[in-house]
Each structure stands twice: as C-alpha cells, then as structure tokens.
Design a protein around this motif. Structure first.
Motif, short mmCIF file in Angstrom:
data_model
loop_
_atom_site.label_atom_id
_atom_site.label_comp_id
_atom_site.label_asym_id
_atom_site.label_seq_id
_atom_site.Cartn_x
_atom_site.Cartn_y
_atom_site.Cartn_z
N GLU A 45 12.43 -9.03 -4.41
CA GLU A 45 13.36 -9.96 -5.04
C GLU A 45 14.73 -9.93 -4.35
OE1 GLU A 45 13.61 -9.17 -9.18
OE2 GLU A 45 11.46 -9.51 -9.55
N ARG A 46 15.03 -8.82 -3.69
CA ARG A 46 16.30 -8.68 -2.99
C ARG A 46 16.05 -8.19 -1.57
NH1 ARG A 46 19.76 -5.46 -7.67
NH2 ARG A 46 19.56 -7.08 -9.29
N LEU A 47 16.85 -8.69 -0.63
CA LEU A 47 16.74 -8.30 0.78
C LEU A 47 18.03 -7.61 1.22
CD1 LEU A 47 15.05 -11.50 2.20
CD2 LEU A 47 13.98 -9.26 1.87
N PRO A 48 18.00 -6.87 2.35
CA PRO A 48 19.20 -6.20 2.82
C PRO A 48 20.35 -7.18 3.06
CG PRO A 48 17.27 -5.37 3.98
CD PRO A 48 16.82 -6.56 3.18
N GLN A 49 21.55 -6.71 2.85
CA GLN A 49 22.74 -7.53 3.07
C GLN A 49 22.84 -7.90 4.54
OE1 GLN A 49 26.29 -5.70 1.55
NE2 GLN A 49 27.64 -7.32 2.30
N ARG A 50 23.34 -9.10 4.81
CA ARG A 50 23.45 -9.58 6.18
C ARG A 50 24.63 -8.95 6.92
NH1 ARG A 50 20.79 -14.66 6.93
NH2 ARG A 50 19.99 -15.55 4.99
N GLY A 51 24.44 -8.69 8.22
CA GLY A 51 25.54 -8.39 9.12
C GLY A 51 26.28 -7.09 8.91
N THR A 52 25.65 -6.12 8.26
CA THR A 52 26.35 -4.86 7.98
C THR A 52 26.31 -3.89 9.15
OG1 THR A 52 24.38 -3.81 7.02
CG2 THR A 52 25.81 -5.06 5.53
N GLY A 53 25.30 -4.00 10.01
CA GLY A 53 25.16 -3.07 11.13
C GLY A 53 24.47 -1.77 10.78
N VAL A 54 24.03 -1.62 9.53
CA VAL A 54 23.35 -0.39 9.12
C VAL A 54 22.03 -0.27 9.87
CG1 VAL A 54 22.11 -1.44 7.18
CG2 VAL A 54 22.71 0.99 7.10
N THR A 55 21.59 0.94 10.14
CA THR A 55 20.35 1.13 10.88
C THR A 55 19.14 0.67 10.07
OG1 THR A 55 20.08 3.41 10.09
CG2 THR A 55 21.26 3.10 12.17
N MET A 56 18.09 0.27 10.78
CA MET A 56 16.90 -0.24 10.11
C MET A 56 16.28 0.75 9.12
SD MET A 56 14.84 -2.55 12.90
CE MET A 56 15.34 -4.26 13.17
N PRO A 57 16.15 2.04 9.44
CA PRO A 57 15.58 2.96 8.45
C PRO A 57 16.38 3.03 7.15
CG PRO A 57 15.51 3.94 10.62
CD PRO A 57 16.34 2.70 10.75
N LEU A 58 17.71 2.98 7.25
CA LEU A 58 18.53 2.99 6.04
C LEU A 58 18.43 1.67 5.30
CD1 LEU A 58 21.77 4.89 7.16
CD2 LEU A 58 19.72 5.78 6.01
N ALA A 59 18.35 0.56 6.05
CA ALA A 59 18.19 -0.75 5.41
C ALA A 59 16.87 -0.82 4.65
CB ALA A 59 18.26 -1.85 6.47
N VAL A 60 15.83 -0.22 5.19
CA VAL A 60 14.53 -0.22 4.52
C VAL A 60 14.59 0.59 3.24
CG1 VAL A 60 12.15 0.62 4.70
CG2 VAL A 60 13.16 -0.70 6.57
N ARG A 61 15.26 1.73 3.27
CA ARG A 61 15.40 2.54 2.06
C ARG A 61 16.19 1.77 0.99
NH1 ARG A 61 13.95 7.82 2.55
NH2 ARG A 61 15.23 8.35 0.74
N GLU A 62 17.23 1.07 1.41
CA GLU A 62 18.01 0.26 0.47
C GLU A 62 17.14 -0.88 -0.09
OE1 GLU A 62 21.45 -1.04 2.59
OE2 GLU A 62 22.22 1.00 2.86
N LEU A 63 16.31 -1.46 0.77
CA LEU A 63 15.41 -2.52 0.34
C LEU A 63 14.47 -2.03 -0.75
CD1 LEU A 63 13.98 -5.32 0.81
CD2 LEU A 63 12.63 -4.17 2.59
N LEU A 64 13.91 -0.86 -0.54
CA LEU A 64 12.98 -0.31 -1.53
C LEU A 64 13.69 0.02 -2.84
CD1 LEU A 64 10.97 1.99 0.90
CD2 LEU A 64 10.05 0.01 -0.31
N ALA A 65 14.85 0.65 -2.74
CA ALA A 65 15.59 1.02 -3.95
C ALA A 65 16.04 -0.22 -4.72
CB ALA A 65 16.79 1.88 -3.59
N ALA A 66 16.51 -1.24 -4.00
CA ALA A 66 17.00 -2.46 -4.65
C ALA A 66 15.88 -3.22 -5.35
CB ALA A 66 17.66 -3.37 -3.61
N ASN A 67 14.64 -2.99 -4.93
CA ASN A 67 13.51 -3.65 -5.54
C ASN A 67 12.73 -2.73 -6.47
OD1 ASN A 67 13.16 -6.57 -4.36
ND2 ASN A 67 13.89 -5.28 -2.67
N GLU A 68 13.41 -1.70 -6.95
CA GLU A 68 12.93 -0.83 -8.02
C GLU A 68 11.63 -0.12 -7.68
OE1 GLU A 68 12.90 -3.20 -11.56
OE2 GLU A 68 15.09 -3.30 -11.66
#
Length: 238
Positions: free
Chosen positions: A36-59
C-alpha cells in the motif's frame, strides 16, 4: 590524483517510476500481496534500508523483516533487468550529465567511479542502459551490496581505488557529486568533500544548510564542475 565518486539517481540519470515498479513487483512476489506504501522518492537511502522501510510501512511482522528483506534485495537486479526498455521510455539523462561524465573520465588527474545506494548489479544496469558505464571505473566503486550504511561506501571505494591505482585517498582528495541530503551526509561522515547538485528533490538552500562544500544547479557548466572538483580535491594538499 583525485577520486570522483558519482551518485547515480537524479544526479546522472532519472528512471521515472521504474524503481518504484520494481519495488512493487518484488514485494508482491515475495510477500504475496501488493504494497500500500512505497519508499519515499529521491532520498538517496540505500536499497537494503529502503526495502526494510517498505516492509515495515506495509505492516509486515517485525520478526519476518530480516528474512523477507534478504529475499527482496536478492531479486531486485533481475527484476530491474526486465524493465530495461522502460528505463528509456520513462527515464532520462540529467542535464549536462553525459558531458560532465565524459570530461571527468578524460581528465588524467581524476579517477571517476560511483558511490551509490544502488546494488552493484542495479547500478550497472542503469548506467549501461544510458551508455554511461564506459565513463566510470565500476570495479572500484562503493555499492549498497557492499554495505547498507552509505557513509561506509566511501572508505570501500577509497581502499579499492588505492589498490587499483597505487594512490592513497582520504577526505582531502575524494569528491562526491550527488543530489540528496544523504549524499551530503555520506561525504561528511565518510571522509569526502561534496559537490551537491540541486537536480533532485532537495533544494540548493537545503543542500547548503546540510553542509555541502559546493552546490551547483545542474551539471551543464562542465568547466566550472572540473574547477570545483580540483579546488576541493587539492585543498590543503601540497
């Protein structure tokens, strides 16, 4: 010699919604439902951290995040490879980027490579898709597949470059060129100077405030860019 560490996304090229499509498809493949939610655009965060945020944001349950994040990260490059055509239709080269890359590559005193939040395989796909791979020594770069903590990638690139070129690299002769606050933080914490390019989602004022050594609007003034790289990379060096 001055080590030049290029950021990729929104500095050299823009891939439109392709990265977000890849995250969405890979999440669906691994987790079994649409995010339902995707990583924020243009932050420069590394892909592994973006994936963890993706999983957490989607419960996704916390105790499953490590396992699922590893599966998603492992599949991202292959999924991106399947979208090469889309990279061209929805993406573009940033203004002046090709000329700037060529000029840095052609300078005898500059060693161009990348430090990026992309996995190495993903970085190669993007650069190759826009005919940019020939302008950097990809073998000495720093990638999210090396370490998810982006400032650590500077030291990785410095050590690889020292082994390959026989010169020592530190903050005094390493310059990052990037567009995000994460690029600025990477330089400040990772021991490199930073030329920030206000071509992404972060304003010139924000980049200045974050501590960039120099800020340019874009890469179109190649002569100025080379001068800024050399001024920063030789400051304090006798």
């Amino acid at each position: 010699m001055i080590l030049v560490l290029w950021d990729i996304d929104r500095t050299l090229l823009y891939v439109g919604d392709t990265d977000r499509t890849v995250y969405r498809e890979t999440f669906r493949e691994v987790v079994g439902r649409d995010p339902e939610r995707l990583p924020q655009r243009g932050t420069g965060v590394t892909m592994p951290l973006a994936v963890r945020e993706l999983l957490a944001a989607n419960e996704v349950p916390h105790d499953q995040i490590d396992r699922l994040a590893g599966q998603i990260v492992a599949r991202l490059p292959e999924r991106l490879e399947g979208h090469r055509e889309e990279l061209h239709t929805s993406g573009r080269v940033m203004p002046g980027a090709m000329e700037a890359l060529s000029a840095v590559h052609g300078a005898e005193d500059l060693i161009p490579t990348v430090v990026t939040g992309n996995l190495r395989a993903s970085a190669e796909i993007k650069l190759d898709s826009f005919s940019m791979l020939r302008y950097v020594d990809i073998s000495v770069g720093g990638f999210a597949s090396d370490d998810s903590h982006r400032p650590a990638l500077v030291g990785i690139a410095q050590r690889r470059s020292e082994a390959a070129y026989g010169s020592a690299f530190g903050r005094e002769n390493t310059v990052i060129i990037g567009d995000s606050l994460e690029d600025v933080r990477t330089g400040r914490e990772g021991r490199a100077k930073v030329i920030a390019v206000a071509s992404g989602t972060t304003s010139a004022a924000q980049l200045h405030e974050a501590g960039a050594d120099k800020v340019v609007d874009d890469l179109t003034d190649v002569g100025r860019l080379l001068s800024e790289i050399r001024a920063l990379g030789r400051r304090g060096v006798c």
